[in-house]
Motif scaffolding. Structure first.
Motif, PDB file in Angstrom:
ATOM      1  N   TYR A   1     -25.412   1.187  10.925  1.00 15.59           N
ATOM      2  CA  TYR A   1     -25.869   2.441  11.750  1.00 15.59           C
ATOM      3  C   TYR A   1     -27.156   1.904  12.311  1.00 15.59           C
ATOM      4  N   GLU A   2     -27.387   2.669  13.378  1.00 15.88           N
ATOM      5  CA  GLU A   2     -28.528   2.459  14.023  1.00 15.88           C
ATOM      6  C   GLU A   2     -29.265   3.978  14.289  1.00 15.88           C
ATOM      7  N   ASP A   3     -30.552   3.916  13.768  1.00 13.39           N
ATOM      8  CA  ASP A   3     -31.346   5.222  13.686  1.00 13.39           C
ATOM      9  C   ASP A   3     -32.038   5.224  15.198  1.00 13.39           C
ATOM     10  N   ALA A   4     -31.534   5.741  16.213  1.00 17.13           N
ATOM     11  CA  ALA A   4     -32.020   5.843  17.690  1.00 17.13           C
ATOM     12  C   ALA A   4     -33.356   6.724  17.571  1.00 17.13           C
ATOM     13  N   LEU A   5     -33.587   7.518  16.521  1.00 15.16           N
ATOM     14  CA  LEU A   5     -34.845   8.220  16.421  1.00 15.16           C
ATOM     15  C   LEU A   5     -35.974   7.469  15.892  1.00 15.16           C
ATOM     16  N   HIS A   6     -35.781   6.692  14.751  1.00 12.96           N
ATOM     17  CA  HIS A   6     -36.937   5.993  14.383  1.00 12.96           C
ATOM     18  C   HIS A   6     -36.937   4.727  14.479  1.00 12.96           C
ATOM     19  N   HIS A   7     -35.765   3.764  14.451  1.00 14.12           N
ATOM     20  CA  HIS A   7     -35.617   2.473  14.728  1.00 14.12           C
ATOM     21  C   HIS A   7     -34.574   2.034  15.890  1.00 14.12           C
ATOM     22  N   PRO A   8     -34.825   2.580  17.035  1.00 15.57           N
ATOM     23  CA  PRO A   8     -33.740   2.213  17.918  1.00 15.57           C
ATOM     24  C   PRO A   8     -33.576   0.572  18.362  1.00 15.57           C
ATOM     25  N   GLY A   9     -32.288   0.142  18.440  1.00 18.17           N
ATOM     26  CA  GLY A   9     -32.056  -1.014  18.441  1.00 18.17           C
ATOM     27  C   GLY A   9     -31.944  -1.919  17.325  1.00 18.17           C
ATOM     28  N   ILE A  10     -32.173  -1.463  16.170  1.00 20.25           N
ATOM     29  CA  ILE A  10     -32.022  -2.078  15.057  1.00 20.25           C
ATOM     30  C   ILE A  10     -30.763  -1.390  13.979  1.00 20.25           C
ATOM     31  N   TRP A  11     -29.942  -2.655  13.810  1.00 15.10           N
ATOM     32  CA  TRP A  11     -28.598  -2.046  13.233  1.00 15.10           C
ATOM     33  C   TRP A  11     -28.940  -2.536  11.751  1.00 15.10           C
ATOM     34  N   LYS A  12     -28.544  -1.380  10.619  1.00 19.40           N
ATOM     35  CA  LYS A  12     -28.763  -1.980   9.230  1.00 19.40           C
ATOM     36  C   LYS A  12     -27.415  -1.768   8.600  1.00 19.40           C
ATOM     37  N   ASN A  13     -27.364  -2.249   7.472  1.00 22.39           N
ATOM     38  CA  ASN A  13     -25.986  -2.188   6.758  1.00 22.39           C
ATOM     39  C   ASN A  13     -26.036  -0.736   6.097  1.00 22.39           C
ATOM     40  N   LEU A  14     -25.064  -0.074   5.973  1.00 26.44           N
ATOM     41  CA  LEU A  14     -24.929   1.320   5.542  1.00 26.44           C
ATOM     42  C   LEU A  14     -24.038   1.120   3.976  1.00 26.44           C
ATOM     43  N   THR A  15     -23.046   0.445   4.261  1.00 23.45           N
ATOM     44  CA  THR A  15     -22.103   0.255   3.018  1.00 23.45           C
ATOM     45  C   THR A  15     -20.812  -0.510   3.391  1.00 23.45           C
ATOM     46  N   GLU A  16     -20.233  -0.828   2.187  1.00 22.98           N
ATOM     47  CA  GLU A  16     -18.957  -1.675   2.479  1.00 22.98           C
ATOM     48  C   GLU A  16     -17.579  -0.939   1.770  1.00 22.98           C
ATOM     49  N   VAL A  17     -16.487  -1.260   2.279  1.00 18.42           N
ATOM     50  CA  VAL A  17     -15.095  -0.832   2.081  1.00 18.42           C
ATOM     51  C   VAL A  17     -14.232  -1.831   1.705  1.00 18.42           C
ATOM     52  N   PRO A  18     -13.151  -1.771   1.023  1.00 18.53           N
ATOM     53  CA  PRO A  18     -12.281  -2.900   0.829  1.00 18.53           C
ATOM     54  C   PRO A  18     -11.345  -3.160   2.178  1.00 18.53           C
ATOM     55  N   GLY A  19     -10.868  -4.090   2.253  1.00 17.17           N
ATOM     56  CA  GLY A  19      -9.994  -4.612   3.825  1.00 17.17           C
ATOM     57  C   GLY A  19      -8.894  -3.735   3.831  1.00 17.17           C
ATOM     58  N   THR A  20      -8.405  -3.247   2.755  1.00 14.93           N
ATOM     59  CA  THR A  20      -7.150  -2.366   2.782  1.00 14.93           C
ATOM     60  C   THR A  20      -7.328  -0.690   3.404  1.00 14.93           C
ATOM     61  N   LYS A  21      -8.944  -0.586   3.587  1.00 17.37           N
ATOM     62  CA  LYS A  21      -9.153   0.936   3.879  1.00 17.37           C
ATOM     63  C   LYS A  21      -9.417   0.805   5.327  1.00 17.37           C
ATOM     64  N   THR A  22      -9.399   1.953   5.959  1.00 15.56           N
ATOM     65  CA  THR A  22      -9.985   2.218   7.373  1.00 15.56           C
ATOM     66  C   THR A  22     -10.568   3.525   7.474  1.00 15.56           C
TER      67      THR A  22
ATOM     68  N   ALA B   1     -14.003   5.425   5.647  1.00 16.28           N
ATOM     69  CA  ALA B   1     -15.188   5.670   4.744  1.00 16.28           C
ATOM     70  C   ALA B   1     -15.998   6.854   5.010  1.00 16.28           C
ATOM     71  N   TYR B   2     -16.237   7.443   3.795  1.00 13.66           N
ATOM     72  CA  TYR B   2     -16.872   8.787   3.565  1.00 13.66           C
ATOM     73  C   TYR B   2     -18.375   8.173   3.400  1.00 13.66           C
ATOM     74  N   LEU B   3     -19.198   8.649   4.511  1.00 12.57           N
ATOM     75  CA  LEU B   3     -20.503   8.089   4.304  1.00 12.57           C
ATOM     76  C   LEU B   3     -21.661   9.269   3.990  1.00 12.57           C
ATOM     77  N   LYS B   4     -22.640   9.000   3.231  1.00 14.06           N
ATOM     78  CA  LYS B   4     -23.462   9.941   2.849  1.00 14.06           C
ATOM     79  C   LYS B   4     -24.806   9.788   3.621  1.00 14.06           C
ATOM     80  N   LEU B   5     -25.203  10.671   4.396  1.00 14.37           N
ATOM     81  CA  LEU B   5     -26.244  10.634   5.346  1.00 14.37           C
ATOM     82  C   LEU B   5     -27.589  11.264   4.939  1.00 14.37           C
ATOM     83  N   SER B   6     -28.722  11.014   5.673  1.00 15.72           N
ATOM     84  CA  SER B   6     -30.001  11.467   5.507  1.00 15.72           C
ATOM     85  C   SER B   6     -30.240  12.401   6.695  1.00 15.72           C
TER      86      SER B   6
END
Length: 1263
Positions: free
Chosen positions: A618-639, A641-646
């Motif tokens: 994810y990229e937080d355009a409000l606080h850290h624009p242009g910086i991508w951070k890992n949020l989560t991983e899912v197995p390769g069989t899934k397409t 993801a249920y994401l918890k947000l702040s």
């Protein structure tokens, strides 16, 4: 096989070889060609019938027959092709009979126009079914139907909208988007390649009263059941089209049986069942079912299979000899069963010599000249079959048609077929023999075929040889020889292996085979059973295939085929190309909530390597624009993801796929998703409290990130109170900082601390309490009761009493013990000031040990307490003394003053005595290689520094060890080795420099003799004095290097010359010189200085003797120049030039005395020689010489004022190379110096002289 060769040898009735099809549709725009070809001997004649009557070709000028052929060419220019429609039959006749062709029905292709019509707009409600009829004009053959729009684009068809077999367009249910005005049906006529179109149909779908959902019902076919008849061998097509809402799906099954998948397929979105090459087994009941979620409906189709006549056993030509009997069989079947009719030369049979029994025709007692062609006609209501077969009556002796001496090559364990094609009437009998044997071949291994071929099953090497076939009949016999060679099979020993390769890598498939040495092999590589593509990346080797820079297009199955002329072997392997997966695509956000969202995507191509996992960033355009951070991983069989947000974050998501090869590129980012602000969920971490002054408290924490703030207006509420003293909290709210300072606090007291985060939307949960301390101050007390317990000569223990905690005024870190050496107990102070050493003992310790003390010394120490602020005051100084220890190593040990019968050792007392010396212990023994002699031990007084050993064995190596003693014991020993020698030599001392492990000896001046010596007289044999090992060392320099000479008297045989460039830090270079007294060092650089020495080494490669170092300097090499001034040809040339110039100057001088000018420049210009131009001093030309200038020298001369002639800078003189400078020579007389002759430069011009120019001066100026 015999009859195939018969036309080349014997008379033969006609045989039809080529004819047009039974149903022949012709293009009306082209001439008609009706084919009829036949063979026979003699050549057949051709005739035709049309519609059952004779067709006279010669009477119709539009019809011609090809020469030597029965093929008709009909010219229809100016005529209509339909005038020649009809049923045609060809007859081929010679003197032995007549053959008939099939009846060929000739029809003209037709493509009629569409009848004019006006199509009214079709109005229908949404959801209702609809059929748009095409009804194309009847054509010959029938047209191909398809639907398109005005833009000639095919209308999209699916389960809901499809075209029936009759061309009509069916809608199971209508949608609003079906409204359009260009539904156009097209008909394409294949023979004429013309396309006709129906008038456009307009369809308007109304939505004011849509038709609701309903169960399916069939519109094609109608009713619950239907029937269908199909001929054997044709294509069966059955269709079921249903209407309904939702759109029905169609399924098929055959009752009481399964569908043959090899001949069955489903077309038109499963609405059509198609069976090719129909057989009687395809007859039966077929059920199609249309269904949706509201129900289903069935339709039953009963299929009947009929058959036009087809051959079971077609009649064959027959060759008989006179008086023989033969049978022609014509077995045909069909449904219904066909009728069989026999004809002879096109006429019904009526001859008693022939007996007709159903499908057989029997001949008895045939006679010469009774050859004829017989026709068998099998017909029923669906068609007919017509076959020609002739009877040829001949009397011929055997003839062998197989070539003589033919060689057959076969592979071991395969079948061999040896041909013996023959002809004769009666039919010859074939017998086979091997290698001239009299008995015919027989047994299970051999099989005789009707055509005379001998089959040998599973041949072996022993089956090789010559085979003879003999053909015999009543009229004679004939034989033929053939040869059989049995070869070893071709086998692939190393097969290519399955490969999984990353893109842009190289891959090699290996394929190694063995084969019969008499056969030539050819290796071929295939890719997916086709030839390799033309690509320079694919390199075929002798036994391998290499693919460089593999791409996805290289993926496939690679087959190695090893071919010989007889057999082949093959092996295949799969190449799978893997690479990083393609990035996921089509990111979509669903189920959007305040603190969560669901992200879905479509995976990209995995490139043959399964996707192991997806990484969501994810990229937080409000606080850290242009910086991508890992949020989560899912197995390769899934397409998904249920994401918890702040809260209070502007999210943009992207997904990366990961497989065994690596990471994909990031997907295209999702759309932005902004969460609403909220109160902070957490408080700052790492809360601490500590002071940097004795009266303050600094409260610090790790601030929340913008991502953690959950909203704008982030602040911190800081609270504190003195533990166990204050009940109320003191609080202050500060901006987004990381610390707060509380002033005026007591020294080092505990405080309870809290830091809570808050923003414009509220506060975080209650923070946890943290204990901190205010600032520290220096301790005020020193430790008491300091005692020292000496435990050994190098170790002591110190003890003290702890100070009261109130005087620590901070956190007790421990105690520092400072100690130093004051003096040695030998009676003198230390020469140099010993630095204080300090040991820190952490925590509330009350004792510690001081290691590394020097024996027999006086020490002092003090103790100080340490807290976070620093050290407190020192305790009172305590002194202690260490006892004696064993002494150190003697300072040196040397062998000095050797005499004829003694060897003297000299040493220096140890620098570290560690007590009062009580004496020395000397041990020595002989050393012969690795064997040691008896060890002798001598005790010496403490004031001794020399000892003399007498009567040592000559030419023997000794090892000495000397150690000092105190009351504590014996110290470490210094060791030396020395060798006694036989020959007398210069009485020079042998100094030994030493280390703990190595020994080296050099000739050096003797040390001063000590004041105290002792002579020992062991009971040894008398020996020669100990003398130096090297002598008479010298060096000399030659062109090819430096020569070192020496004399050596020592026992060690490993001698080396070592050398190194002066002032160099590199290692010494060494060269082995055993058995010689001189050595030439080659490869030295000219102009360099070298340090050179000769050394002797023992068996352990330790240097035991060495000469003094010699400094050898190699002179710089002079450049090898040829002295041209000493060459005879050069001297002669210079003399000739000087003489010529002298004559010219004399002439000029005479002319000047007579008056006038001698215009040199004009004369030279008249010659106009571009190579010889006069020159002046300044402008490059000579001036004119005049008698008015008698007091000036000639221009261009260089005569100084003193009347002498000086050389120009460019002049060359023998003086410059000879006596004028210093020259250096080698010892062998070779020249090594530089030319250093002195040269002078002219400083005055020739016109400064008042003297008249002389020829000599002028000549010198030119020379």
């Amino acid at each position: 096989q015999m009859l195939q060769h018969l036309p080349l040898l014997m008379p033969q009735p006609p045989t039809i070889t080529q004819q047009s099809p039974k149903n022949y549709i012709v293009d009306p725009r082209e001439n008609i060609v009706i084919r009829c070809e036949a063979k026979g001997k003699p050549q057949p004649r051709f005739s035709w019938t049309r519609n059952g009557t004779h067709f006279d070709v010669e009477k119709d000028p539009k019809v011609t027959m090809r020469p030597g052929s029965g093929t008709l060419l009909i010219d229809i220019s100016g005529e209509k092709a339909e005038a020649y429609e009809g049923v045609y039959q060809c007859m081929a006749t010679n003197e032995h009979g007549t053959a008939l062709s099939n009846n060929m029905v000739i029809r003209q292709s037709r493509s009629p126009l569409w009848s004019k019509e006006r199509n009214e707009p079709v109005l229908v409600q949404e959801g209702a079914p609809l059929v748009l009829q095409c009804r194309p004009p009847a054509g010959l053959p029938p047209p191909v139907i398809f639907w398109m729009d005005n833009n000639f684009q095919r209308l999209r068809q699916d389960e809901r909208v499809s075209q029936a077999l009759n061309g009509d367009l069916y809608f199971s249910n209508l949608k609003v988007q079906d409204t359009r005005s260009d539904y156009i049906c097209y008909a394409r006529f294949p023979h004429t390649q013309t396309i006709q179109q129906k008038q456009p149909i307009t369809v308007k779908v109304l939505s004011n009263s849509p038709v609701g959902e309903r169960r399916p019902s069939f519109v094609v076919p109608t009713g619950a059941s239907s029937s269908k008849m199909v001929l054997r061998g044709d294509v069966l097509e059955m269709e079921c089209i249903a209407e309904g809402l939702p759109t029905p799906s169609i399924t098929w099954r055959k009752e009481g049986g399964d569908l043959d998948s090899s001949r069955t397929s489903f077309k038109n979105f499963h609405k059509t069942l198609r069976i090719v090459s129909v057989t009687e087994a395809d007859a039966g009941v077929y059920r199609c079912t249309a269904s949706n979620h509201l129900g289903s409906v069935h339709h039953v189709i009963t299929v009947t299979v009929r058959a036009a006549p087809y051959w079971v056993k077609a009649p064959k030509n027959l060759v008989l000899s006179p008086k023989e009997t033969g049978v022609i069989t014509c077995q045909a079947t069909g449904d219904p069963k066909p009728d069989i009719t026999w004809l002879i030369n096109g006429i019904l049979i009526a001859n008693p010599s022939r007996k007709v029994e159903g499908d057989s025709l029997t001949f008895t007692d045939v006679q010469t000249g009774s050859s004829a062609v017989y026709q068998c006609n099998a017909s029923n209501e669906y068609g007919y079959l017509l076959a020609n077969s002739f009877i040829n009556v001949l009397a011929e002796p055997p003839r062998i048609l197989t070539a003589p001496d033919k060689v057959y090559q076969v592979i071991t364990n395969t079948a061999a077929f040896l041909d013996c094609a023959s002809f004769g009437s009666p039919v010859p009998k074939i017998t086979w023999f091997k290698d001239g044997q009299n008995s015919a071949l027989a047994g299970d291994r051999y099989e005789m075929h009707e055509n005379g071929t001998l089959e040998i099953r599973a041949v072996l090497k022993l089956n090789s040889g010559r085979y003879t076939c003999m053909a015999m009949n009543a009229l004679g016999n004939r034989e033929n020889h053939v040869y059989l060679e049995v070869k070893e099979p071709t086998r692939i020993l190393m097969q290519p292996e399955y490969k999984v390769v990353q893109r842009n890598r190289d891959v090699v498939f290996e394929c190694k085979a063995k084969h019969d040495p008499t056969l030539v092999t050819v290796m071929t590589w295939l890719k997916d059973n086709e030839e390799l593509p033309e690509d320079e990346r694919l390199m075929v080797g002798a036994d391998s295939l290499t693919i460089n820079d593999v791409t996805e297009g290289d993926e496939g199955t690679y087959t190695c085929i090893v071919n010989t002329t007889l057999d082949q072997d093959s092996a295949s392997a799969r190449l799978t190309v893997v690479e990083q997966p393609d990035p996921p695509k089509d990111l979509e956000l669903t189920d959007q909530r305040e603190r969560s969202v669901q992200l879905t995507w479509i995976p990209g191509d995995d490139h043959n390597s399964p996707i192991r996992k997806f990484i969501i960033q994810y990229e937080d355009a409000l606080h850290h624009p242009g910086i991508w951070k890992n949020l989560t991983e899912v197995p390769g069989t899934k397409t998904t993801a249920y994401l918890k947000l702040s809260p209070y974050v502007s999210y943009t998501f992207r997904v990366l796929a990961v497989n065994e090869v690596g990471f994909s590129k990031p997907s295209t980012p999702s759309r932005q998703y902004i969460t609403k602000p909220a109160a902070p969920d957490e408080n700052p971490s790492e809360v601490q409290g500590a002071g940097n002054e004795h009266n303050n408290l600094i409260i610090s924490w790790k601030p929340l990130t913008g991502f953690q703030s959950n909203g704008p207006g982030l602040q911190y509420n800081v609270s504190w109170r003195q533990k166990d003293v204050e009940k109320d909290w003191t609080s202050v709210t500060v901006a987004n900082v990381s610390k707060f300072v509380v002033s005026g606090t007591p020294t080092f007291v505990p405080y309870e601390l809290m830091v809570r985060a808050l923003n414009d939307f509220g506060s975080a949960p209650e923070p946890r309490v943290v204990i901190g301390y205010s600032g520290e101050d220096l301790p005020t007390a020193a430790p008491d009761g300091v005692q020292v317990l000496v435990q050994s000569s190098t170790l002591a223990e110190v003890r003290w009493e702890p100070i009261p905690l109130r005087t620590v005024r901070g956190r007790l870190n421990g105690y520092n013990v400072y100690y130093w050496k004051e003096r040695s107990l030998h009676g003198h102070h230390t020469k140099h000031h010993k630095e204080q050493r300090v040991l820190t003992f952490s925590g509330n310790r009350t004792h510690g040990k001081l290691p590394g003390l020097e024996p027999f010394s006086r020490y002092a120490l003090n103790v100080r307490v340490v807290n976070g602020k620093g050290e407190g005051p020192a305790s009172s100084r305590q002194q202690f003394e260490t006892p004696e220890g064993v002494p150190g190593l003697p300072v040196f040990l040397e062998v000095i003053k050797p005499t004829l019968d003694s060897l003297t050792l000299e040493w220096g007392p140890p620098s570290e005595r560690n007590g009062i010396l009580t004496g020395y212990t000397l041990k020595y023994q002989t050393l012969n290689g690795t064997e040691l002699g008896q060890l002798k031990e001598i005790s010496l007084d403490s004031n001794q520094t020399t000892v003399t050993l007498l009567n040592l064995k000559y030419s023997t190596r000794y090892r000495f060890s000397l150690s000092a003693n105190t009351a504590k014991g014996e110290g470490p020993a210094a060791t030396r080795e020395a060798v006694t020698i036989v020959d007398e030599g210069v009485n020079r001392p042998l100094a030994c420099s030493w280390t703990h492990r190595t020994l080296s000896m050099t000739l050096s001046p003797p040390h001063p003799m000590p004041s105290t010596t002792q002579s020992l007289h062991p009971t040894f044999h008398k020996t020669r004095p100990f003398l130096p090992a090297f002598g008479n060392v010298s060096s000399s320099v030659r062109e090819d290097g430096a020569v070192v000479s020496w004399e050596y008297w020592g026992p060690d045989k490993n001698l080396y010359v070592e050398y190194i460039v002066e002032n160099s830090k590199e290692d010494w270079k060494k060269e082995l010189v055993n058995g010689s007294q001189s050595y030439l060092i080659k490869g030295l650089k000219a102009g360099m200085s070298y340090r050179v020495r000769v050394v002797a080494k023992d068996q352990s490669d330790v240097t035991v003797h060495s000469t003094e170092e010699l400094l050898v300097t190699l002179p710089a090499m002079a450049s090898r120049q040829v002295d041209i001034a000493t060459q005879g040809w050069f001297i002669g040339l210079m003399c000739a030039i000087a003489l010529l110039i002298l004559v010219l100057l004399i002439v000029c001088f005479i002319r000047r005395n007579k008056g006038g000018k001698y215009p040199v420049k004009e004369k030279e210009d008249a010659h106009a020689d571009p190579e010889i131009q006069p020159m002046k001093d300044d402008d490059g030309t000579f001036g004119e010489y005049s008698d008015t200038e008698d007091h000036k020298p000639l221009k261009g001369s260089r005569t100084p004022s003193n009347g002498t002639v000086k050389k120009d800078d460019s002049d060359d003189s023998l003086v410059d190379y000879g006596e004028g400078g210093d020259v250096q020579f080698n010892e062998d007389g070779s020249f090594i110096g530089q030319y250093s002759g002195r040269k002078e430069r002219d400083t005055a011009e020739g016109n400064e002289s008042s003297e008249a120019p002389s020829p000599v001066n002028a000549m010198n100026s030119f020379v």
